[in-house]
Motif scaffolding. Structure first.
Motif, PDB file in Angstrom:
ATOM      1  N   THR A 248       5.353  23.587-131.492  1.00  0.00           N
ATOM      2  CA  THR A 248       6.130  23.378-130.267  1.00  0.00           C
ATOM      3  C   THR A 248       6.542  21.918-130.120  1.00  0.00           C
ATOM      4  O   THR A 248       7.690  21.608-129.795  1.00  0.00           O
ATOM      5  CB  THR A 248       5.308  23.819-129.044  1.00  0.00           C
ATOM      6  OG1 THR A 248       5.008  25.208-129.153  1.00  0.00           O
ATOM      7  CG2 THR A 248       6.084  23.581-127.747  1.00  0.00           C
ATOM      8  N   ALA A 249       5.594  21.010-130.387  1.00  0.00           N
ATOM      9  CA  ALA A 249       5.889  19.587-130.286  1.00  0.00           C
ATOM     10  C   ALA A 249       6.935  19.170-131.310  1.00  0.00           C
ATOM     11  O   ALA A 249       7.820  18.355-131.019  1.00  0.00           O
ATOM     12  CB  ALA A 249       4.606  18.780-130.476  1.00  0.00           C
ATOM     13  N   TYR A 250       6.835  19.741-132.509  1.00  0.00           N
ATOM     14  CA  TYR A 250       7.816  19.410-133.550  1.00  0.00           C
ATOM     15  C   TYR A 250       9.226  19.837-133.150  1.00  0.00           C
ATOM     16  O   TYR A 250      10.184  19.073-133.303  1.00  0.00           O
ATOM     17  CB  TYR A 250       7.429  20.077-134.865  1.00  0.00           C
ATOM     18  CG  TYR A 250       8.543  20.050-135.896  1.00  0.00           C
ATOM     19  CD1 TYR A 250       8.920  18.862-136.517  1.00  0.00           C
ATOM     20  CD2 TYR A 250       9.244  21.213-136.216  1.00  0.00           C
ATOM     21  CE1 TYR A 250       9.949  18.830-137.448  1.00  0.00           C
ATOM     22  CE2 TYR A 250      10.271  21.185-137.143  1.00  0.00           C
ATOM     23  CZ  TYR A 250      10.620  20.002-137.756  1.00  0.00           C
ATOM     24  OH  TYR A 250      11.653  19.968-138.653  1.00  0.00           O
ATOM     25  N   ARG A 251       9.353  21.037-132.626  1.00  0.00           N
ATOM     26  CA  ARG A 251      10.680  21.524-132.242  1.00  0.00           C
ATOM     27  C   ARG A 251      11.292  20.627-131.167  1.00  0.00           C
ATOM     28  O   ARG A 251      12.486  20.317-131.217  1.00  0.00           O
ATOM     29  CB  ARG A 251      10.583  22.974-131.751  1.00  0.00           C
ATOM     30  CG  ARG A 251      10.312  23.979-132.864  1.00  0.00           C
ATOM     31  CD  ARG A 251      10.342  25.403-132.337  1.00  0.00           C
ATOM     32  NE  ARG A 251      10.108  26.370-133.392  1.00  0.00           N
ATOM     33  CZ  ARG A 251      11.052  26.819-134.221  1.00  0.00           C
ATOM     34  NH1 ARG A 251      12.287  26.382-134.106  1.00  0.00           N
ATOM     35  NH2 ARG A 251      10.758  27.708-135.151  1.00  0.00           N
ATOM     36  N   LYS A 252      10.482  20.220-130.196  1.00  0.00           N
ATOM     37  CA  LYS A 252      10.995  19.342-129.133  1.00  0.00           C
ATOM     38  C   LYS A 252      11.395  17.986-129.694  1.00  0.00           C
ATOM     39  O   LYS A 252      12.467  17.461-129.376  1.00  0.00           O
ATOM     40  CB  LYS A 252       9.929  19.175-128.049  1.00  0.00           C
ATOM     41  CG  LYS A 252       9.664  20.433-127.233  1.00  0.00           C
ATOM     42  CD  LYS A 252       8.590  20.176-126.183  1.00  0.00           C
ATOM     43  CE  LYS A 252       8.329  21.427-125.352  1.00  0.00           C
ATOM     44  NZ  LYS A 252       7.252  21.204-124.347  1.00  0.00           N
TER      45      LYS A 252
ATOM     46  N   PHE B 150      13.705  10.916-137.127  1.00  0.00           N
ATOM     47  CA  PHE B 150      13.643  12.328-137.499  1.00  0.00           C
ATOM     48  C   PHE B 150      12.773  12.508-138.742  1.00  0.00           C
ATOM     49  O   PHE B 150      11.993  13.467-138.835  1.00  0.00           O
ATOM     50  CB  PHE B 150      15.045  12.866-137.759  1.00  0.00           C
ATOM     51  CG  PHE B 150      15.080  14.318-138.140  1.00  0.00           C
ATOM     52  CD1 PHE B 150      14.766  15.299-137.217  1.00  0.00           C
ATOM     53  CD2 PHE B 150      15.415  14.707-139.425  1.00  0.00           C
ATOM     54  CE1 PHE B 150      14.782  16.645-137.564  1.00  0.00           C
ATOM     55  CE2 PHE B 150      15.449  16.046-139.787  1.00  0.00           C
ATOM     56  CZ  PHE B 150      15.125  17.015-138.846  1.00  0.00           C
ATOM     57  N   GLY B 151      12.879  11.581-139.692  1.00  0.00           N
ATOM     58  CA  GLY B 151      12.038  11.651-140.879  1.00  0.00           C
ATOM     59  C   GLY B 151      10.562  11.518-140.540  1.00  0.00           C
ATOM     60  O   GLY B 151       9.717  12.204-141.122  1.00  0.00           O
ATOM     61  N   ALA B 152      10.240  10.637-139.582  1.00  0.00           N
ATOM     62  CA  ALA B 152       8.844  10.460-139.167  1.00  0.00           C
ATOM     63  C   ALA B 152       8.321  11.722-138.491  1.00  0.00           C
ATOM     64  O   ALA B 152       7.174  12.129-138.701  1.00  0.00           O
ATOM     65  CB  ALA B 152       8.725   9.260-138.228  1.00  0.00           C
TER      66      ALA B 152
ATOM     67  N   VAL C 257      15.349  16.021-130.293  1.00  0.00           N
ATOM     68  CA  VAL C 257      15.668  14.703-129.749  1.00  0.00           C
ATOM     69  C   VAL C 257      16.083  13.725-130.838  1.00  0.00           C
ATOM     70  O   VAL C 257      16.994  12.915-130.658  1.00  0.00           O
ATOM     71  CB  VAL C 257      14.455  14.140-128.967  1.00  0.00           C
ATOM     72  CG1 VAL C 257      14.705  12.700-128.545  1.00  0.00           C
ATOM     73  CG2 VAL C 257      14.177  15.001-127.736  1.00  0.00           C
ATOM     74  N   THR C 258      15.413  13.803-131.993  1.00  0.00           N
ATOM     75  CA  THR C 258      15.612  12.787-133.026  1.00  0.00           C
ATOM     76  C   THR C 258      16.610  13.172-134.104  1.00  0.00           C
ATOM     77  O   THR C 258      16.994  12.321-134.913  1.00  0.00           O
ATOM     78  CB  THR C 258      14.261  12.463-133.703  1.00  0.00           C
ATOM     79  OG1 THR C 258      13.720  13.667-134.287  1.00  0.00           O
ATOM     80  CG2 THR C 258      13.263  11.911-132.683  1.00  0.00           C
ATOM     81  N   HIS C 259      17.030  14.434-134.157  1.00  0.00           N
ATOM     82  CA  HIS C 259      17.929  14.861-135.233  1.00  0.00           C
ATOM     83  C   HIS C 259      19.252  14.088-135.157  1.00  0.00           C
ATOM     84  O   HIS C 259      19.868  13.991-134.095  1.00  0.00           O
ATOM     85  CB  HIS C 259      18.202  16.364-135.127  1.00  0.00           C
ATOM     86  CG  HIS C 259      18.736  16.950-136.409  1.00  0.00           C
ATOM     87  ND1 HIS C 259      20.010  16.697-136.874  1.00  0.00           N
ATOM     88  CD2 HIS C 259      18.163  17.754-137.342  1.00  0.00           C
ATOM     89  CE1 HIS C 259      20.214  17.319-138.009  1.00  0.00           C
ATOM     90  NE2 HIS C 259      19.112  17.969-138.316  1.00  0.00           N
ATOM     91  N   PRO C 260      19.709  13.533-136.283  1.00  0.00           N
ATOM     92  CA  PRO C 260      20.964  12.761-136.284  1.00  0.00           C
ATOM     93  C   PRO C 260      22.167  13.553-135.791  1.00  0.00           C
ATOM     94  O   PRO C 260      23.088  12.971-135.199  1.00  0.00           O
ATOM     95  CB  PRO C 260      21.125  12.371-137.760  1.00  0.00           C
ATOM     96  CG  PRO C 260      19.733  12.369-138.305  1.00  0.00           C
ATOM     97  CD  PRO C 260      19.024  13.489-137.589  1.00  0.00           C
ATOM     98  N   ASP C 261      22.179  14.867-136.024  1.00  0.00           N
ATOM     99  CA  ASP C 261      23.306  15.672-135.563  1.00  0.00           C
ATOM    100  C   ASP C 261      23.372  15.766-134.049  1.00  0.00           C
ATOM    101  O   ASP C 261      24.388  16.161-133.483  1.00  0.00           O
ATOM    102  CB  ASP C 261      23.219  17.088-136.148  1.00  0.00           C
ATOM    103  CG  ASP C 261      23.499  17.094-137.643  1.00  0.00           C
ATOM    104  OD1 ASP C 261      24.013  16.082-138.153  1.00  0.00           O
ATOM    105  OD2 ASP C 261      23.196  18.102-138.310  1.00  0.00           O
ATOM    106  N   HIS C 262      22.275  15.417-133.379  1.00  0.00           N
ATOM    107  CA  HIS C 262      22.229  15.481-131.923  1.00  0.00           C
ATOM    108  C   HIS C 262      22.099  14.087-131.314  1.00  0.00           C
ATOM    109  O   HIS C 262      21.604  13.927-130.198  1.00  0.00           O
ATOM    110  CB  HIS C 262      21.080  16.372-131.464  1.00  0.00           C
ATOM    111  CG  HIS C 262      21.202  17.789-131.936  1.00  0.00           C
ATOM    112  ND1 HIS C 262      22.051  18.696-131.357  1.00  0.00           N
ATOM    113  CD2 HIS C 262      20.605  18.439-132.971  1.00  0.00           C
ATOM    114  CE1 HIS C 262      21.961  19.859-131.997  1.00  0.00           C
ATOM    115  NE2 HIS C 262      21.100  19.728-132.987  1.00  0.00           N
ATOM    116  N   GLY C 263      22.526  13.078-132.068  1.00  0.00           N
ATOM    117  CA  GLY C 263      22.531  11.720-131.551  1.00  0.00           C
ATOM    118  C   GLY C 263      21.260  10.946-131.815  1.00  0.00           C
ATOM    119  O   GLY C 263      21.095   9.828-131.313  1.00  0.00           O
ATOM    120  N   GLY C 264      20.325  11.508-132.596  1.00  0.00           N
ATOM    121  CA  GLY C 264      19.071  10.833-132.878  1.00  0.00           C
ATOM    122  C   GLY C 264      19.181   9.900-134.064  1.00  0.00           C
ATOM    123  O   GLY C 264      20.248   9.693-134.645  1.00  0.00           O
TER     124      GLY C 264
END
Length: 312
Positions: free
Chosen positions: A24-28, A44-46, A32-39
């Motif tokens: 659950t924590a990973y999905r959240k 995202f790698g971390a 937030v961090t995915h580059p496709d969504h502005g992260g």
């Protein structure tokens, strides 16, 4: 993200977090961090590294030892539902790697857990364990839908020809009962990842997908409601990362048709529970999702046995 933050801090979880809490924590965090969504790609790698370390019990134990702590990892045991049975005594896979062993890849020899040589307590016999494709399109109830069965057969052919040779440890299970009612056309198990696949047959052309609705020329088309099945299977198998995919086939078998135009936020990816995609891109995305997960050369015979128990 600071380099010295622990994996637990990166995901914002306690050291006693269960597999479900980690997922659950990973999905959240991934949203937030995915580059496709502005992260940020580094963040995202971390997040991805933290998840794939903590979701693997052996890797988590080694990681905890590196901080001088005693591992308190306990796999969340999945509840019994339908014909899926319950998790084995360990509550999940138990894989042991040497501490300095390189990360496994999809092309590595298949590892079976428990090993094939263990016969008395094995949850699944050898023949079914090494079999890559299980089940076939079948009737549902008294009347069979020939169009649906033909469409499912096309999906099986696509996956068996284009995907399974590249991911030899993947197991394709066809025709399952959905835990909450209804059916699941196909399920692909690879290591700690599970992909649920449904299909549609639509005319060639350009379609737009916004993450929840499919449109062509302003006309709304309802895709299969796959997200509920994904959530239910995720609850049944907390040790796995579960996603859902709807592949759209063209009448003439062209793998590049129809064309799917994605609105922002609707792009296919592993953090979405409901992806809509054409055949050629399904193969590409599933290779990435399944083949880059932790232990993609592993077959958990307990999980596979429970999946086979859910077949109709």
């Amino acid at each position: 993200m600071a380099q010295r933050r622990t994996h637990y801090e990166v995901l914002g979880i306690a050291r006693t977090a269960s597999a479900t809490e980690i997922k659950t924590a990973y999905r959240k965090a991934a949203r937030v961090t995915h580059p496709d969504h502005g992260g940020n790609a580094e963040d995202f790698g971390a997040v991805t590294l933290a998840y794939e370390t903590l979701i693997d019990p052996a890797a988590r134990e080694r990681y905890d030892r590196s901080y001088g702590t005693e591992s308190s990892y306990l796999r969340g045991k999945a509840p019994s539902a339908g014909g899926y049975g319950s998790a084995g005594p360990s509550g999940g896979p138990s894989v042991r790697f040497e501490s300095n062993a390189p990360r496994s890849s999809a092309s590595d020899p298949t590892v079976f857990v428990p090993p094939l040589l263990e016969s008395p307590a094995s949850p699944l016999d050898r023949a079914k364990s090494i079999q890559q494709i299980h089940g076939a399109p079948r009737k549902r109830g008294i009347f069979g839908a020939q169009a649906r069965m033909a469409r499912e057969a096309r999906t099986i052919q696509l996956l068996s020809r284009q995907l399974l040779p590249a991911l030899p440890s993947t197991r394709l299970v066809n025709g399952l009962h959905a835990p909450g009612g209804g059916y699941i056309d196909h399920a692909l198990l690879c290591g700690y990842r599970l992909a649920i696949v449904h299909s549609m047959l639509l005319p060639k052309g350009v379609y737009r997908w916004d993450g929840s609705s499919l449109f062509r020329g302003g006309k709304h088309i309802d895709p299969p409601r796959i997200a509920p099945s994904v959530h239910q299977m995720q609850a049944l198998f907390p040790e796995l990362n579960v996603t859902g995919w709807t592949v759209i086939h063209s009448p003439d078998g062209n793998l590049h048709e129809p064309v799917i135009d994605y609105a922002r936020g609707g792009e296919p990816g592993p953090t979405s529970t409901s992806n809509v995609i054409n055949a050629i891109n399904l193969v590409r995305e599933l290779k990435m999702f399944l083949g880059t997960g932790p232990a993609p050369n592993l077959v958990d015979r307990s999980v596979l046995s429970r999946l086979l128990g859910g077949m109709y």
